[in-house]
Design a protein around this motif. Structure first.
Motif, PDB file in Angstrom:
ATOM      1  N   LYS A  92       0.818  -1.123   0.101  1.00 48.30           N
ATOM      2  CA  LYS A  92       0.059  -0.059  -0.023  1.00 48.30           C
ATOM      3  C   LYS A  92       0.849   1.326  -0.111  1.00 48.30           C
ATOM      4  CE  LYS A  92      -4.067   0.068   0.167  1.00 48.30           C
ATOM      5  NZ  LYS A  92      -5.256   0.042  -0.919  1.00 48.30           N
ATOM      6  N   VAL A  93       2.043   1.368   0.937  1.00 48.86           N
ATOM      7  CA  VAL A  93       3.059   2.296   0.835  1.00 48.86           C
ATOM      8  C   VAL A  93       3.566   2.584  -0.422  1.00 48.86           C
ATOM      9  CG1 VAL A  93       5.037   3.327   1.923  1.00 48.86           C
ATOM     10  CG2 VAL A  93       3.144   2.435   3.332  1.00 48.86           C
ATOM     11  N   VAL A  95       2.659   1.534  -3.477  1.00 45.35           N
ATOM     12  CA  VAL A  95       1.661   2.028  -4.581  1.00 45.35           C
ATOM     13  C   VAL A  95       1.282   3.241  -4.435  1.00 45.35           C
ATOM     14  CG1 VAL A  95      -0.745   1.683  -5.309  1.00 45.35           C
ATOM     15  CG2 VAL A  95       0.748  -0.606  -5.048  1.00 45.35           C
ATOM     16  N   GLU A  96       1.087   3.822  -3.182  1.00 46.25           N
ATOM     17  CA  GLU A  96       0.732   5.334  -2.918  1.00 46.25           C
ATOM     18  C   GLU A  96       2.013   6.197  -3.269  1.00 46.25           C
ATOM     19  OE1 GLU A  96      -2.130   7.985  -2.053  1.00 46.25           O
ATOM     20  OE2 GLU A  96      -2.293   5.843  -1.901  1.00 46.25           O
ATOM     21  N   VAL A  97       3.111   5.853  -2.920  1.00 44.57           N
ATOM     22  CA  VAL A  97       4.212   6.810  -3.112  1.00 44.57           C
ATOM     23  C   VAL A  97       4.508   6.654  -4.676  1.00 44.57           C
ATOM     24  CG1 VAL A  97       6.739   7.095  -2.953  1.00 44.57           C
ATOM     25  CG2 VAL A  97       5.387   6.494  -0.981  1.00 44.57           C
ATOM     26  N   GLY A  99       2.260   5.610  -7.326  1.00 39.87           N
ATOM     27  CA  GLY A  99       1.480   6.446  -7.798  1.00 39.87           C
ATOM     28  C   GLY A  99       1.258   7.965  -8.069  1.00 39.87           C
ATOM     29  N   LYS A 100       1.940   8.468  -6.828  1.00 42.91           N
ATOM     30  CA  LYS A 100       1.947   9.916  -6.780  1.00 42.91           C
ATOM     31  C   LYS A 100       2.979  10.446  -7.550  1.00 42.91           C
ATOM     32  CE  LYS A 100       2.714  13.395  -3.015  1.00 42.91           C
ATOM     33  NZ  LYS A 100       2.936  13.462  -1.475  1.00 42.91           N
TER      34      LYS A 100
END
Length: 167
Positions: A92-93, A95-97, A99-100
């Motif tokens: 999750k971390v 993918v979030e970073v 994707g940002k």
């Protein structure tokens, strides 16, 4: 919980928030006028049944964790669950970073890099999907145990969140 809820539903019918006379189910409502008499007995027996079910589930879990014959297996299961949760959190971390910095709305800033990462995430999801399906089954079982005593709402009603995916 049950008595105030039944009073609230009766008030909604009387005020017109819930349709009664103009409802398609009017004939069913009209035939079941005495169904309110089930309220107190169902409250008694469902609360008792829910307490017994929760106690039984907790007893089984504690027995598996404490009994010397099953303790090693329980520790292995807990360590597997911990590893899956750590892996899921890392994903999750990441993918979030990722994707940002590599997406702008629905557009890819770096298509080649995103294709490689997408293939890696698909491989990662092969393992995580096993954990996801198992977790979802456990959540359904736990919800079923907790909803034994609920008469005021449907099991798996629209506003009960199992997860973000359709049932």
């Amino acid at each position: 919980l049950f008595i105030p809820n039944s009073i609230l539903v009766a008030m909604k019918y009387r005020s017109g928030l819930l349709p009664s006379l103009r409802s398609e189910k009017f004939r069913i409502y009209r035939r079941n006028l005495t169904s309110i008499t089930f309220l107190i007995p169902v409250v008694l027996w469902s609360a008792l049944g829910m307490a017994i079910a929760i106690s039984f589930v907790l007893f089984i879990v504690l027995m598996i964790m404490m009994w010397s014959a099953t303790r090693a297996t329980a520790i292995n299961i807990v360590s597997l669950i911990s590893a899956a949760l750590i892996t899921y959190t890392m994903k999750k971390v990441f993918v979030e970073v990722f994707g940002k910095y590599n997406f702008a709305a629905f557009y890819r800033k770096k298509p080649a890099l995103i294709n490689i990462v997408s293939v890696a995430l698909e491989c990662w999801h092969i393992f995580l999907s096993i954990a996801f399906v198992t977790t979802r089954a456990i959540i359904l079982i736990v919800l079923a145990v907790f909803f034994i005593g609920r008469i005021d709402r449907k099991f798996l009603a629209d506003d009960i969140g199992l997860d973000f995916y359709p049932i």
